[in-house]
Design a protein around this motif. Structure first.
Motif, PDB file in Angstrom:
ATOM      1  N   ALA A  46       1.029  -1.298  -0.064  1.00 34.02           N
ATOM      2  CA  ALA A  46       0.039   0.006   0.046  1.00 34.02           C
ATOM      3  C   ALA A  46       0.865   1.244   0.106  1.00 34.02           C
ATOM      4  CB  ALA A  46      -0.988  -0.135   1.227  1.00 34.02           C
ATOM      5  N   TRP A  47       0.347   2.417  -0.319  1.00 31.95           N
ATOM      6  CA  TRP A  47       0.795   3.360  -0.316  1.00 31.95           C
ATOM      7  C   TRP A  47       0.636   4.428   1.036  1.00 31.95           C
ATOM      8  CZ3 TRP A  47      -2.683   2.499  -4.007  1.00 31.95           C
ATOM      9  CH2 TRP A  47      -4.169   3.246  -3.679  1.00 31.95           C
ATOM     10  N   GLY A  48       1.275   5.409   1.502  1.00 31.98           N
ATOM     11  CA  GLY A  48       0.508   6.249   2.601  1.00 31.98           C
ATOM     12  C   GLY A  48       1.630   6.955   3.511  1.00 31.98           C
ATOM     13  N   ASN A  49       1.336   7.943   4.232  1.00 31.46           N
ATOM     14  CA  ASN A  49       2.021   8.360   4.995  1.00 31.46           C
ATOM     15  C   ASN A  49       2.202   7.562   6.436  1.00 31.46           C
ATOM     16  OD1 ASN A  49      -0.041   9.315   6.747  1.00 31.46           O
ATOM     17  ND2 ASN A  49      -0.318  11.072   5.363  1.00 31.46           N
ATOM     18  N   PRO A  50       3.098   8.020   7.280  1.00 29.26           N
ATOM     19  CA  PRO A  50       3.177   6.922   8.260  1.00 29.26           C
ATOM     20  C   PRO A  50       1.910   7.186   9.280  1.00 29.26           C
ATOM     21  CG  PRO A  50       5.131   8.586   8.386  1.00 29.26           C
ATOM     22  CD  PRO A  50       4.207   8.880   7.096  1.00 29.26           C
ATOM     23  N   ILE A  72       0.174 -11.255   8.199  1.00 31.77           N
ATOM     24  CA  ILE A  72       0.311 -10.407   7.120  1.00 31.77           C
ATOM     25  C   ILE A  72       1.366  -9.192   7.411  1.00 31.77           C
ATOM     26  CG2 ILE A  72      -1.047  -8.764   5.745  1.00 31.77           C
ATOM     27  CD1 ILE A  72      -2.468 -11.183   5.925  1.00 31.77           C
ATOM     28  N   ASP A  73       2.331  -9.058   6.251  1.00 31.77           N
ATOM     29  CA  ASP A  73       3.445  -8.096   6.504  1.00 31.77           C
ATOM     30  C   ASP A  73       3.097  -6.895   5.543  1.00 31.77           C
ATOM     31  OD1 ASP A  73       5.671  -7.093   6.893  1.00 31.77           O
ATOM     32  OD2 ASP A  73       6.603  -8.038   5.337  1.00 31.77           O
ATOM     33  N   LEU A  74       2.935  -5.685   5.896  1.00 30.32           N
ATOM     34  CA  LEU A  74       2.599  -4.604   5.489  1.00 30.32           C
ATOM     35  C   LEU A  74       3.912  -3.767   4.810  1.00 30.32           C
ATOM     36  CD1 LEU A  74       0.578  -2.363   4.661  1.00 30.32           C
ATOM     37  CD2 LEU A  74       0.839  -1.371   6.745  1.00 30.32           C
ATOM     38  N   VAL A  75       3.795  -3.746   3.494  1.00 28.45           N
ATOM     39  CA  VAL A  75       5.010  -3.195   2.761  1.00 28.45           C
ATOM     40  C   VAL A  75       4.378  -1.830   2.120  1.00 28.45           C
ATOM     41  CG1 VAL A  75       6.528  -3.526   0.667  1.00 28.45           C
ATOM     42  CG2 VAL A  75       5.479  -5.543   2.128  1.00 28.45           C
ATOM     43  N   SER A  76       5.260  -0.674   2.364  1.00 28.50           N
ATOM     44  CA  SER A  76       4.860   0.506   2.038  1.00 28.50           C
ATOM     45  C   SER A  76       5.660   0.987   0.711  1.00 28.50           C
ATOM     46  CB  SER A  76       5.113   1.787   3.018  1.00 28.50           C
ATOM     47  OG  SER A  76       4.869   2.959   2.701  1.00 28.50           O
ATOM     48  N   VAL A  77       5.026   1.528  -0.361  1.00 21.53           N
ATOM     49  CA  VAL A  77       5.674   2.040  -1.457  1.00 21.53           C
ATOM     50  C   VAL A  77       5.348   3.448  -1.753  1.00 21.53           C
ATOM     51  CG1 VAL A  77       5.964   1.785  -4.057  1.00 21.53           C
ATOM     52  CG2 VAL A  77       5.770  -0.203  -2.521  1.00 21.53           C
ATOM     53  N   ALA A  78       6.196   4.142  -2.032  1.00 23.39           N
ATOM     54  CA  ALA A  78       6.181   5.636  -2.142  1.00 23.39           C
ATOM     55  C   ALA A  78       4.887   5.797  -3.238  1.00 23.39           C
ATOM     56  CB  ALA A  78       7.225   6.504  -2.696  1.00 23.39           C
ATOM     57  N   SER A  79       4.025   6.830  -3.125  1.00 20.46           N
ATOM     58  CA  SER A  79       2.846   7.065  -3.942  1.00 20.46           C
ATOM     59  C   SER A  79       3.317   7.327  -5.280  1.00 20.46           C
ATOM     60  CB  SER A  79       1.909   8.003  -3.532  1.00 20.46           C
ATOM     61  OG  SER A  79       2.791   9.263  -3.219  1.00 20.46           O
ATOM     62  N   ASP A  80       4.469   8.195  -5.404  1.00 17.29           N
ATOM     63  CA  ASP A  80       4.710   8.374  -6.783  1.00 17.29           C
ATOM     64  C   ASP A  80       5.379   7.495  -7.833  1.00 17.29           C
ATOM     65  OD1 ASP A  80       7.036   8.558  -5.439  1.00 17.29           O
ATOM     66  OD2 ASP A  80       8.133  10.123  -6.279  1.00 17.29           O
ATOM     67  N   GLN A  81       5.855   6.340  -7.102  1.00 14.75           N
ATOM     68  CA  GLN A  81       6.435   5.248  -7.759  1.00 14.75           C
ATOM     69  C   GLN A  81       5.246   4.050  -7.949  1.00 14.75           C
ATOM     70  OE1 GLN A  81       9.993   4.352  -5.979  1.00 14.75           O
ATOM     71  NE2 GLN A  81      10.842   6.384  -6.024  1.00 14.75           N
ATOM     72  N   TYR A  82       4.227   3.959  -7.136  1.00 18.14           N
ATOM     73  CA  TYR A  82       3.344   3.027  -6.774  1.00 18.14           C
ATOM     74  C   TYR A  82       2.845   2.276  -7.925  1.00 18.14           C
ATOM     75  CZ  TYR A  82       0.184   0.193  -3.966  1.00 18.14           C
ATOM     76  OH  TYR A  82      -0.573  -0.953  -3.432  1.00 18.14           O
ATOM     77  N   GLU A  83       2.213   2.889  -8.908  1.00 18.42           N
ATOM     78  CA  GLU A  83       1.387   2.216  -9.919  1.00 18.42           C
ATOM     79  C   GLU A  83       2.373   1.562 -10.763  1.00 18.42           C
ATOM     80  OE1 GLU A  83      -1.590   2.054  -9.661  1.00 18.42           O
ATOM     81  OE2 GLU A  83      -1.620   3.597  -8.295  1.00 18.42           O
ATOM     82  N   GLN A  84       3.533   2.087 -11.268  1.00 10.01           N
ATOM     83  CA  GLN A  84       4.677   1.365 -11.735  1.00 10.01           C
ATOM     84  C   GLN A  84       5.289   0.099 -11.126  1.00 10.01           C
ATOM     85  OE1 GLN A  84       7.924   3.952 -13.156  1.00 10.01           O
ATOM     86  NE2 GLN A  84       8.850   2.165 -14.195  1.00 10.01           N
ATOM     87  N   LYS A  85       5.640   0.402  -9.928  1.00  3.11           N
ATOM     88  CA  LYS A  85       6.254  -1.011  -9.131  1.00  3.11           C
ATOM     89  C   LYS A  85       5.130  -1.913  -9.057  1.00  3.11           C
ATOM     90  CE  LYS A  85       9.965   1.434  -6.712  1.00  3.11           C
ATOM     91  NZ  LYS A  85      10.479   1.567  -5.286  1.00  3.11           N
ATOM     92  N   LEU A  86       3.914  -1.762  -8.691  1.00  3.88           N
ATOM     93  CA  LEU A  86       3.032  -2.731  -9.056  1.00  3.88           C
ATOM     94  C   LEU A  86       2.913  -3.457  -9.852  1.00  3.88           C
ATOM     95  CD1 LEU A  86       0.809  -3.904  -7.018  1.00  3.88           C
ATOM     96  CD2 LEU A  86      -0.882  -2.259  -7.658  1.00  3.88           C
ATOM     97  N   MET A  87       2.549  -2.964 -11.303  1.00  2.86           N
ATOM     98  CA  MET A  87       2.508  -3.551 -12.117  1.00  2.86           C
ATOM     99  C   MET A  87       3.537  -4.364 -12.808  1.00  2.86           C
ATOM    100  SD  MET A  87      -0.545  -2.848 -13.501  1.00  2.86           S
ATOM    101  CE  MET A  87      -0.452  -3.495 -15.279  1.00  2.86           C
ATOM    102  N   THR A  88       4.738  -3.862 -12.390  1.00  3.44           N
ATOM    103  CA  THR A  88       5.733  -4.622 -13.005  1.00  3.44           C
ATOM    104  C   THR A  88       6.147  -5.789 -11.886  1.00  3.44           C
ATOM    105  OG1 THR A  88       7.052  -2.571 -13.565  1.00  3.44           O
ATOM    106  CG2 THR A  88       8.369  -4.464 -12.971  1.00  3.44           C
TER     107      THR A  88
END
Length: 435
Positions: A46-50, A72-88
């Protein structure tokens, strides 16, 4: 020699006790959601601030408490890179088991075949929630050809926030007073905006993204797309009138365009410093505003120009979905059914929450004790509003279309293009993408 049968008997009895104990342990573990007595480990991206990540973790912790053998391990990804990293990652072999996705991303994920259909599981006894618990308008691009691939874990129906101090200093009636009289319409909105401008403040900060301009267009009964998803903007006078109305607010000084603000000057900061009377948004502003003890504000629906007290508005959402290629699809679906259930949403959207529950069984009364604001307006908007990618806001279904529309409207608000030219260009851009 006579002792051998006794020893054999004791060994046999011990073996029976051991196997019985193992069987009992396995049964207990399976009740907790474990497969073959082993802990199932899943990742959720997911994306999100702290602060937002802490909210997500509440739902995760609630599920793991009931299902101790699923981690369940929560993994944070920066919002500006999120969609590209998710699709890849999903198209490779290391994608997350569970993930958040934006509205325009869902059609791409469905087309790529990397998301798990959810209908059958949510209709089973294993699910914590039913898809019938959610308003139809919330599924948007997460549902295709009658199949559901994602569920929104919360919702943020658009409303206007108004600053009570700014209205008081301008000597203007509050939007709530107009609303109670049945007169909270475009004329009243212009009237109070002009009064605030005369007092040296700004009536509204006009933002340029789909949630704002769809809400204004629908407040006039206008349409860019019809109920079948067909482009109708060219022939829809109500939509054209709304474009002119939004532009006139900015050009006449009753609103300031967010895209013209100095760098670093945000909408929220202007509101909290009593520089502006109204801003539009979902519940995401509320936690920050509530921490400001000197700020007095409330919610009000978008003003209408149809004679009705309220019209449909945009509902910005995200979707939570399951990677169809992960090894523990059933456990992953069980988790998201909890995460979006009444129990899961109450953990995440109660006091201090930054969104509204998306499930119909959680009513405004569940949050009324945590706020003195008219939060019921958000709940009412949730029932009639629409997500991005629904037929009336279909541009999210076409990659790149929304950003192209936004760029064109930006020119209008900056005064570089008139409303009629903007309307024509928006229609042409949509036609090109829909070919």
């Amino acid at each position: 020699m006579k002792k051998l049968p006794i020893i054999s008997f004791l060994l046999f009895a011990g073996l029976i006790l051991f196997l019985t104990g193992c069987s009992s342990n396995n049964e207990a573990n399976n009740e907790g959601g474990e497969t073959n007595g082993e802990t199932v480990n899943l990742t959720m991206q997911a994306w999100g601030n702290p602060e937002e990540l802490k909210v997500y973790q509440r739902g995760i912790d609630g599920f793991m408490k009931e299902n101790p053998n699923i981690k369940i391990d929560l993994v944070s990804v920066a919002s500006d890179q999120y969609e590209q990293k998710l699709m890849t990652s999903l198209q490779g072999s290391k994608g997350p088991d569970i993930f958040y996705a934006h509205e325009p991303t869902m059609p791409e994920l469905i087309e790529a075949g990397v998301v798990q259909p959810l209908d059958e599981f949510f209709a089973s006894d294993e699910s914590y929630a039913s898809l019938d618990d959610f308003a139809e308008g919330l599924f948007g691009p997460a549902r295709k050809d009658g199949v559901t691939y994602g569920v929104t874990p919360d919702a943020n129906p658009m409303v206007l926030y108004y600053n009570k101090k700014v209205f008081e200093e301008a000597g203007a009636k509050t939007p709530q007073e107009y609303f109670d009289e049945g007169n909270w319409n475009w004329d009243a909105f212009v009237e109070v905006s002009e009064q605030i401008k005369e007092a040296g403040k700004t009536g509204l900060v006009m933002e340029n993204w789909w949630g704002h301009w769809y809400s204004w267009i629908w407040s006039n009964g206008g349409l860019i797309f019809d109920e079948n998803g067909e482009l109708v903007l060219q022939d829809n006078d109500k939509a054209k009138e709304a474009f002119h109305f939004m532009n006139d607010l900015v050009q006449n000084g009753n609103a300031v365009y967010a895209g013209s603000l100095p760098q670093g000057q945000g909408v929220d900061a202007m509101f909290m410093s009593n520089q502006v009377g109204m801003i539009g948004g979902g519940r995401w502003f509320s936690p920050q505003f509530d921490q400001n003890g000197a700020l007095e504000y409330d919610y009000i629906p978008f003003p209408t120009n149809t004679g009705n007290k309220q019209e449909k508005v945009a509902i910005p959402v995200a979707y939570i979905a399951v990677n169809s290629k992960n090894e523990h699809v059933e456990e992953a679906m069980k988790f998201i059914s909890y995460y979006v259930s009444t129990a899961g949403q109450e953990l995440r959207t109660g006091e201090g929450g930054n969104a509204l529950p998306s499930i119909n069984t959680i009513e405004a009364s569940a949050l009324s004790e945590t706020t003195d604001k008219h939060i019921e307006y958000m709940f009412e908007a949730r029932e009639t509003g629409l997500t991005h990618g629904s037929n009336l806001a279909l541009d999210a279904q076409f990659p790149g279309l929304n950003s192209d529309i936004t760029e064109t409207i930006d020119l209008m608000f900056l005064g570089k293009q008139d409303a009629d030219t903007t309307i024509q260009k928006v229609a042409e851009i949509i036609e090109e993408h829909m070919k």
